[in-house]
Design an enzyme around this catalytic site. Structure first.
Site, PDB file in Angstrom:
ATOM      1  N   ASP A 224      -2.148 -46.833  65.415  1.00  0.00           N
ATOM      2  CA  ASP A 224      -2.230 -48.095  64.668  1.00  0.00           C
ATOM      3  C   ASP A 224      -1.359 -49.140  65.352  1.00  0.00           C
ATOM      4  O   ASP A 224      -1.749 -50.295  65.540  1.00  0.00           O
ATOM      5  CB  ASP A 224      -1.707 -47.939  63.235  1.00  0.00           C
ATOM      6  CG  ASP A 224      -2.486 -46.942  62.402  1.00  0.00           C
ATOM      7  OD1 ASP A 224      -2.556 -45.770  62.804  1.00  0.00           O
ATOM      8  OD2 ASP A 224      -3.027 -47.345  61.351  1.00  0.00           O
TER       9      ASP A 224
ATOM     10  N   TYR B 242       6.855 -40.684  50.396  1.00  0.00           N
ATOM     11  CA  TYR B 242       5.688 -40.355  51.226  1.00  0.00           C
ATOM     12  C   TYR B 242       5.627 -38.852  51.492  1.00  0.00           C
ATOM     13  O   TYR B 242       6.650 -38.189  51.649  1.00  0.00           O
ATOM     14  CB  TYR B 242       5.765 -41.118  52.568  1.00  0.00           C
ATOM     15  CG  TYR B 242       4.548 -40.875  53.415  1.00  0.00           C
ATOM     16  CD1 TYR B 242       3.360 -41.537  53.137  1.00  0.00           C
ATOM     17  CD2 TYR B 242       4.562 -39.934  54.440  1.00  0.00           C
ATOM     18  CE1 TYR B 242       2.212 -41.282  53.869  1.00  0.00           C
ATOM     19  CE2 TYR B 242       3.422 -39.675  55.181  1.00  0.00           C
ATOM     20  CZ  TYR B 242       2.258 -40.350  54.890  1.00  0.00           C
ATOM     21  OH  TYR B 242       1.122 -40.082  55.608  1.00  0.00           O
TER      22      TYR B 242
ATOM     23  N   GLN C 296      -0.623 -38.697  68.580  1.00  0.00           N
ATOM     24  CA  GLN C 296      -1.919 -39.351  68.281  1.00  0.00           C
ATOM     25  C   GLN C 296      -2.519 -39.877  69.591  1.00  0.00           C
ATOM     26  O   GLN C 296      -1.920 -39.708  70.649  1.00  0.00           O
ATOM     27  CB  GLN C 296      -1.708 -40.489  67.274  1.00  0.00           C
ATOM     28  CG  GLN C 296      -1.936 -40.053  65.827  1.00  0.00           C
ATOM     29  CD  GLN C 296      -2.014 -41.215  64.853  1.00  0.00           C
ATOM     30  OE1 GLN C 296      -1.450 -42.274  65.098  1.00  0.00           O
ATOM     31  NE2 GLN C 296      -2.682 -41.004  63.733  1.00  0.00           N
TER      32      GLN C 296
ATOM     33  N   GLY D 110      -6.478 -38.528  64.969  1.00  0.00           N
ATOM     34  CA  GLY D 110      -6.679 -39.802  64.303  1.00  0.00           C
ATOM     35  C   GLY D 110      -7.945 -39.814  63.457  1.00  0.00           C
ATOM     36  O   GLY D 110      -8.214 -40.773  62.756  1.00  0.00           O
TER      37      GLY D 110
ATOM     38  N   ASP E  15      -8.838 -37.613  60.892  1.00  0.00           N
ATOM     39  CA  ASP E  15      -8.279 -36.505  60.112  1.00  0.00           C
ATOM     40  C   ASP E  15      -9.294 -35.506  59.557  1.00  0.00           C
ATOM     41  O   ASP E  15      -9.192 -34.328  59.777  1.00  0.00           O
ATOM     42  CB  ASP E  15      -7.464 -37.050  58.924  1.00  0.00           C
ATOM     43  CG  ASP E  15      -6.384 -38.019  59.355  1.00  0.00           C
ATOM     44  OD1 ASP E  15      -6.380 -38.433  60.532  1.00  0.00           O
ATOM     45  OD2 ASP E  15      -5.548 -38.380  58.521  1.00  0.00           O
TER      46      ASP E  15
ATOM     47  N   ARG F   9     -10.879 -39.532  50.041  1.00  0.00           N
ATOM     48  CA  ARG F   9      -9.810 -38.899  50.821  1.00  0.00           C
ATOM     49  C   ARG F   9     -10.173 -37.459  51.181  1.00  0.00           C
ATOM     50  O   ARG F   9     -11.086 -36.876  50.607  1.00  0.00           O
ATOM     51  CB  ARG F   9      -8.509 -38.871  49.990  1.00  0.00           C
ATOM     52  CG  ARG F   9      -8.032 -40.205  49.495  1.00  0.00           C
ATOM     53  CD  ARG F   9      -7.492 -41.092  50.570  1.00  0.00           C
ATOM     54  NE  ARG F   9      -6.463 -40.446  51.364  1.00  0.00           N
ATOM     55  CZ  ARG F   9      -5.953 -40.977  52.483  1.00  0.00           C
ATOM     56  NH1 ARG F   9      -6.383 -42.129  52.932  1.00  0.00           N
ATOM     57  NH2 ARG F   9      -5.019 -40.333  53.164  1.00  0.00           N
TER      58      ARG F   9
ATOM     59  N   TRP G 231     -13.466 -40.074  57.558  1.00  0.00           N
ATOM     60  CA  TRP G 231     -14.044 -39.932  58.905  1.00  0.00           C
ATOM     61  C   TRP G 231     -15.369 -39.188  58.888  1.00  0.00           C
ATOM     62  O   TRP G 231     -15.837 -38.728  59.916  1.00  0.00           O
ATOM     63  CB  TRP G 231     -13.032 -39.227  59.828  1.00  0.00           C
ATOM     64  CG  TRP G 231     -11.889 -40.129  60.164  1.00  0.00           C
ATOM     65  CD1 TRP G 231     -10.663 -40.166  59.562  1.00  0.00           C
ATOM     66  CD2 TRP G 231     -11.866 -41.177  61.144  1.00  0.00           C
ATOM     67  NE1 TRP G 231      -9.877 -41.150  60.111  1.00  0.00           N
ATOM     68  CE2 TRP G 231     -10.588 -41.784  61.085  1.00  0.00           C
ATOM     69  CE3 TRP G 231     -12.800 -41.661  62.072  1.00  0.00           C
ATOM     70  CZ2 TRP G 231     -10.220 -42.846  61.913  1.00  0.00           C
ATOM     71  CZ3 TRP G 231     -12.427 -42.710  62.893  1.00  0.00           C
ATOM     72  CH2 TRP G 231     -11.151 -43.286  62.806  1.00  0.00           C
TER      73      TRP G 231
ATOM     74  N   GLU H 144      -9.326 -50.382  54.902  1.00  0.00           N
ATOM     75  CA  GLU H 144      -9.108 -49.360  55.928  1.00  0.00           C
ATOM     76  C   GLU H 144     -10.422 -49.005  56.631  1.00  0.00           C
ATOM     77  O   GLU H 144     -10.472 -48.845  57.837  1.00  0.00           O
ATOM     78  CB  GLU H 144      -8.499 -48.129  55.238  1.00  0.00           C
ATOM     79  CG  GLU H 144      -7.973 -47.061  56.163  1.00  0.00           C
ATOM     80  CD  GLU H 144      -7.293 -45.931  55.389  1.00  0.00           C
ATOM     81  OE1 GLU H 144      -7.315 -45.955  54.122  1.00  0.00           O
ATOM     82  OE2 GLU H 144      -6.742 -45.018  56.036  1.00  0.00           O
TER      83      GLU H 144
HETATM   84  C1  GLC Z   1      -5.083 -41.858  58.720  1.00  0.00           C
HETATM   85  C2  GLC Z   1      -6.094 -42.046  59.857  1.00  0.00           C
HETATM   86  C3  GLC Z   1      -5.328 -42.220  61.161  1.00  0.00           C
HETATM   87  C4  GLC Z   1      -4.357 -43.376  61.034  1.00  0.00           C
HETATM   88  C5  GLC Z   1      -3.460 -43.249  59.802  1.00  0.00           C
HETATM   89  C6  GLC Z   1      -2.680 -44.519  59.516  1.00  0.00           C
HETATM   90  O1  GLC Z   1      -4.323 -40.732  58.878  1.00  0.00           O
HETATM   91  O2  GLC Z   1      -6.979 -40.975  59.936  1.00  0.00           O
HETATM   92  O3  GLC Z   1      -6.224 -42.427  62.219  1.00  0.00           O
HETATM   93  O4  GLC Z   1      -3.571 -43.472  62.180  1.00  0.00           O
HETATM   94  O5  GLC Z   1      -4.241 -42.985  58.672  1.00  0.00           O
HETATM   95  O6  GLC Z   1      -3.544 -45.611  59.395  1.00  0.00           O
END
Ligand code: GLC
Length: 414
Positions: free
Chosen positions: A14, A60, A86, A146, A148, A183, A336, A379
């Site tokens: 990110d 978190y 990542q 990335g 997930d 999610r 995803w 997002e």
């Molecule tokens: C989720 C996404 C990842 C991203 C993160 C923060 O884990 O899958 O790609 O980096 O969120 O946005």
């Protein structure tokens, strides 16, 4: 931060896209973004996927104390970080910033300062994650990719047998902020925690990870991004008079093996490779299309991928859905497994341009801009036009950083 409530720290890839977008209007801030990320680099070269700048924000999950990176002597005491990585975006992001600001002495000295750190990171991937010296590195946790909860990880995750007595107690936080139906499931989440614990047990960089992890995958997208960043480092290094011999030699091996390992002739796309099972993970998904961004597809391969995207557009999908729309595993709402992700589109946009696909690149760009314009800076977004027309917002977190940066970046290119 990707998003104040959902992801209240600094995430690695990110951060790269945020720096790129920010560099179009506030260079100093963009430089600070990247330097900040590298303040969390480990002695072994790894750039962690999260930097926890604030130790006061403890709600978190998984937080820095759950990761407990002190198991590795080379992890920084401060800032606290996660123990996995990542996609290797910083090479190509440095190049893009440099290309726009070559005449700025501050940018040149910044690039020279960060360059060896990026090389050190690539060296980490080749030294610690490529046991067979194929120039293709592995990941052992879906969060590293990335992407997930992509269906491409399902089979590897299903291999994990969870003993609930051995799994530490944990409380998810994401589902209290975003809609649970958008999610990853709790079945998947247990496995994410299991793999985190496995990494921790082996100090996050031990050779035992490759020996014991049930999840051991060469991700075609991450390897394409590494190659793209290698190419950028070679170009930048030559321009700045820096030594490029190491990266050049490694990149040669990576490029030589990429196509034979990842190309799937039946599907007409690149796919990832399951090292544990010794076979390709044969699904059409967004990661395969990032190969265009590193110019890894030959003309015939690119043609097949391009016709597929064109057909999706003709069939009423926004470009580019994150997973095969014809698969029973496609879910246009769940992370995803189907939705549209703007930062992915920004890479595919450039990839299509490299293959002189101006018209299709424009569709990718205008779909992205239209989704954000209509639904806000979310997002990710619904990929089916007939469903999107009844919606009033995007999916997942709101006020999302890399969504806005990707829009700024896309709009700055014509
Ligand atoms: C989720 C996404 C990842 C991203 C993160 C923060 O884990 O899958 O790609 O980096 O969120 O946005």
């Amino acid at each position: 931060m990707p998003s104040e409530n959902l992801y209240p720290f600094q995430w690695m890839w990110d951060s790269g896209f945020v720096a790129l977008g920010t560099s179009h209007y506030d260079l100093e801030k963009a430089i600070q973004e990247i330097e900040c990320m590298f303040s969390g680099q480990w002695e072994n070269g790894m750039i962690p996927h999260i930097i926890f700048h604030s130790e006061n924000e403890t709600s978190y999950f998984p937080n820095f104390d759950f990761w407990d990176c002190s198991v590795n002597d080379g992890a920084p005491q401060k800032p606290k970080t996660s123990g996995i990585t990542q996609p290797a975006v910083f090479g190509f992001i440095l190049e893009a910033i440099y290309d726009h600001h070559k005449d700025n002495a501050e940018v040149v000295s910044f690039v020279k300062r960060v360059y060896p750190k990026v090389v050190k990171y690539h060296r980490f991937l080749y030294d610690y994650r490529d046991p067979f010296k194929e120039g293709l590195f592995f990941i052992y946790h879906p969060w590293e990719s990335g992407r997930d909860n992509s269906p491409i990880w399902d089979e590897s995750l299903n291999r994990i047998v969870i003993d609930k007595n051995l799994l530490p107690d944990y409380q998810r936080r994401d589902t209290s902020i975003a809609d649970a139906s958008e999610r990853p499931t709790s079945y998947q989440y247990d496995r994410y925690v299991y793999l985190l614990e496995l990494g921790k047990k082996y100090k996050y960089d031990g050779p035992e990870i490759a020996e014991h992890s049930p999840f051991l995958v060469q991700d075609c997208m991450m390897n394409a991004i590494l190659i793209k960043s290698n190419q950028a480092l070679i170009k930048l290094g030559n321009e700045l008079g820096l030594d490029v011999s190491y990266i050049e030699a490694q990149n040669q091996i990576s490029q030589n093996n990429f196509v034979s390992r990842f190309w799937n002739e039946d599907l007409g796309t690149f796919v990832s490779y399951d090292l544990r099972a010794g076979k390709q993970i044969a699904f059409k998904e967004i990661g395969g299309f990032i190969s265009l961004f590193a110019k890894l597809a030959n003309e015939t391969q690119a043609d097949r991928m391009i016709s597929y995207l064109q057909k999706l557009h003709n069939d009423g999908y926004y470009l580019c859905p994150s997973f095969d729309v014809n698969s029973e595993l496609f879910d246009s709402k769940r992370y995803w497994r189907g939705p549209i992700w703007p930062h992915m589109n920004s890479m595919i946009y450039h990839g299509l341009k490299y293959y002189n696909q101006e018209a299709l690149a424009e569709i990718v760009k205008s779909d992205t801009v239209q989704l954000v314009d209509q639904f806000g800076f979310y997002e990710y977004y619904e990929s089916q036009k007939h469903l999107a027309k009844d919606l009033s917002k995007g999916y997942g977190g709101n006020n999302f950083s890399w969504t806005s940066s990707s829009i700024i970046h896309l709009l700055s290119h014509s």
